[in-house]
Design a protein around this motif. Structure first.
Motif, short mmCIF file in Angstrom:
data_model
loop_
_atom_site.label_atom_id
_atom_site.label_comp_id
_atom_site.label_asym_id
_atom_site.label_seq_id
_atom_site.Cartn_x
_atom_site.Cartn_y
_atom_site.Cartn_z
N GLY A 89 33.26 48.38 37.13
CA GLY A 89 32.67 49.69 36.97
C GLY A 89 31.15 49.70 36.89
N ILE A 90 30.53 48.55 37.14
CA ILE A 90 29.08 48.45 37.01
C ILE A 90 28.36 49.00 38.24
N GLY A 91 29.10 49.24 39.34
CA GLY A 91 28.50 49.79 40.55
C GLY A 91 28.33 48.79 41.68
N LYS A 92 29.16 47.75 41.69
CA LYS A 92 29.02 46.70 42.71
C LYS A 92 29.23 47.23 44.11
N SER A 93 30.25 48.06 44.31
CA SER A 93 30.54 48.53 45.66
C SER A 93 29.44 49.44 46.19
N THR A 94 28.92 50.32 45.35
CA THR A 94 27.82 51.18 45.77
C THR A 94 26.60 50.35 46.14
N GLY A 142 51.03 45.79 39.75
CA GLY A 142 52.00 45.14 38.87
C GLY A 142 52.84 44.09 39.56
N ALA A 143 52.53 43.81 40.82
CA ALA A 143 53.32 42.82 41.56
C ALA A 143 52.40 41.90 42.35
N GLY A 144 52.71 40.64 42.37
CA GLY A 144 51.96 39.70 43.19
C GLY A 144 50.58 39.39 42.65
N CYS A 145 49.79 38.68 43.44
CA CYS A 145 48.47 38.22 43.03
C CYS A 145 47.42 38.69 44.02
N GLY A 146 46.51 39.55 43.56
CA GLY A 146 45.43 40.01 44.43
C GLY A 146 44.51 38.89 44.83
N GLY A 147 44.33 37.91 43.94
CA GLY A 147 43.48 36.79 44.25
C GLY A 147 43.99 35.98 45.43
N TYR A 148 45.30 35.86 45.55
CA TYR A 148 45.88 35.15 46.68
C TYR A 148 45.51 35.84 47.98
N VAL A 149 45.50 37.17 47.98
CA VAL A 149 45.17 37.94 49.18
C VAL A 149 43.73 37.68 49.60
N VAL A 150 42.83 37.55 48.62
CA VAL A 150 41.44 37.25 48.95
C VAL A 150 41.36 35.92 49.68
N PHE A 179 30.47 39.51 50.10
CA PHE A 179 31.76 39.62 49.42
C PHE A 179 31.58 40.55 48.22
N ASP A 180 32.25 41.68 48.23
CA ASP A 180 32.23 42.60 47.08
C ASP A 180 33.50 42.32 46.29
N VAL A 181 33.34 41.63 45.14
CA VAL A 181 34.49 41.05 44.46
C VAL A 181 34.89 41.88 43.24
N LEU A 182 36.19 41.96 43.03
CA LEU A 182 36.77 42.70 41.92
C LEU A 182 36.17 42.30 40.58
N ASP A 224 39.13 43.56 46.66
CA ASP A 224 39.70 44.32 45.55
C ASP A 224 40.94 45.02 46.07
N PRO A 225 42.06 44.92 45.34
CA PRO A 225 43.27 45.62 45.79
C PRO A 225 43.09 47.12 45.97
N LYS A 226 42.08 47.73 45.32
CA LYS A 226 41.85 49.17 45.50
C LYS A 226 41.37 49.49 46.90
N HIS A 227 40.90 48.51 47.62
CA HIS A 227 40.40 48.60 49.01
C HIS A 227 39.48 49.79 49.26
#
Length: 287
Positions: free
Chosen positions: A10-15, A92-100, A121-124, A37-40
């Motif tokens: 929430g610090i504003g990384k994506s912006t 609630g399922a799986g690993c987002g880190g694996y997807v990265v 890389f804009d990281v979660l 980020d899983p929020k994509h």
């Protein structure tokens, strides 16, 4: 050059990432931004919509990597910045880190890693374990986004520890801090005095920056219609000019959690910045 951008959630990384991507493009760089980020929604202000994710594409191809082409996963946004979203499993399922990790693997197989001057890389959040630490393995520099508060600096210190650890096996350096949404930097200065690292810039609290995110556009795109926003764009141009100078960077030595607590507690005690009832045994308790 590959740059991994980390910081408190929430610090504003994506912006910041999107505006840095445009600033780099304005400096003549071919840029790829990867949302980790899983929020994509990392690249939303670059493309104007939520682009399909790597995981969605892999699922549609039954995970046959050989059937995927660059145009299946790379979308071109404003100012010709290329965009990729890693995505993730259902909540609630799986690993987002694996997807990265799989995203990096696929992009390397597509030779996309080698076609750009700059990869962001804009990281979660401030998660620096497992697959979410994977961008550090491929990056030349880490850039930490913080503010002038305890929580963000605590997260920055944990990320700093990860950079130090990764630098043992990878040519990784910390480019420095970018402070966001703050007019003061006293706590930041206190931290970098104890844990030396560059501070590339201080972005003040400007409502137009938040509004640009809501509107789904970068500040650079909005500035084409509203010239009063150009001064904000200069902040981002200043940051990328420092990055493009290929800074030496640092291998930081983080503080222990106890040292950080004491450092900021002592600061508050000295400057009487908080209610004395919050301080017990020279340790600051954050409510």
């Amino acid at each position: 050059m590959k740059i991994a951008i980390y910081g408190k959630g929430g610090i504003g990384k994506s912006t910041i990432s999107c505006n840095l991507a445009i600033a780099l493009a304005r400096r003549g760089q071919k840029v790829l931004q990867i949302g980790c980020d899983p929020k994509h929604d990392s690249t939303f202000t670059l493309t104007g919509f939520l682009i399909p994710t790597i995981i969605d594409t892999l699922q549609s191809k039954d995970y046959h990597y050989e059937d995927i082409w660059p145009e299946d996963v790379i979308y071109v946004g404003y100012n010709k910045v290329s965009c990729v979203e890693a995505g993730g499993p259902p909540a609630g399922a799986g690993c987002g880190g694996y997807v990265v990790g799989e995203t990096v693997k696929l992009l390397k197989e597509l030779n996309a890693f080698f076609e750009y001057d700059i990869i962001l890389f804009d990281v979660l959040g401030d998660v620096v374990c497992g697959g979410f630490a994977a961008p550090l393995n491929y990056s030349d520099f880490c850039l930490i986004i913080t503010d002038n508060g305890f929580d963000a600096l605590f997260a920055a210190n944990r990320i700093t520890a990860s950079v130090r650890e990764k630098s043992k096996t990878h040519p990784l350096r910390l480019a420095g801090l970018v402070a966001n949404r703050t007019y003061k930097r006293d706590l930041i200065d206190k931290y970098v005095e104890a844990c030396p690292m560059p501070v590339l810039d201080i972005l003040p609290l400007i409502e137009d920056i938040r509004i640009s995110r809501v509107q789904g556009k970068t500040l650079f795109e909005l500035a084409e219609s509203f010239s009063n926003l150009n001064y904000i764009c200069d902040f981002y141009l200043n940051i990328v000019d420092q990055l493009l100078s290929v800074p030496e960077g640092v291998i930081p030595s983080e503080l222990t959690d106890q040292q950080l607590f004491k450092l900021l507690s002592d600061f508050y005690l000295t400057n009487q910045c908080c209610d004395q009832s919050q301080i017990k045994n020279n340790v600051l308790f954050i409510e």
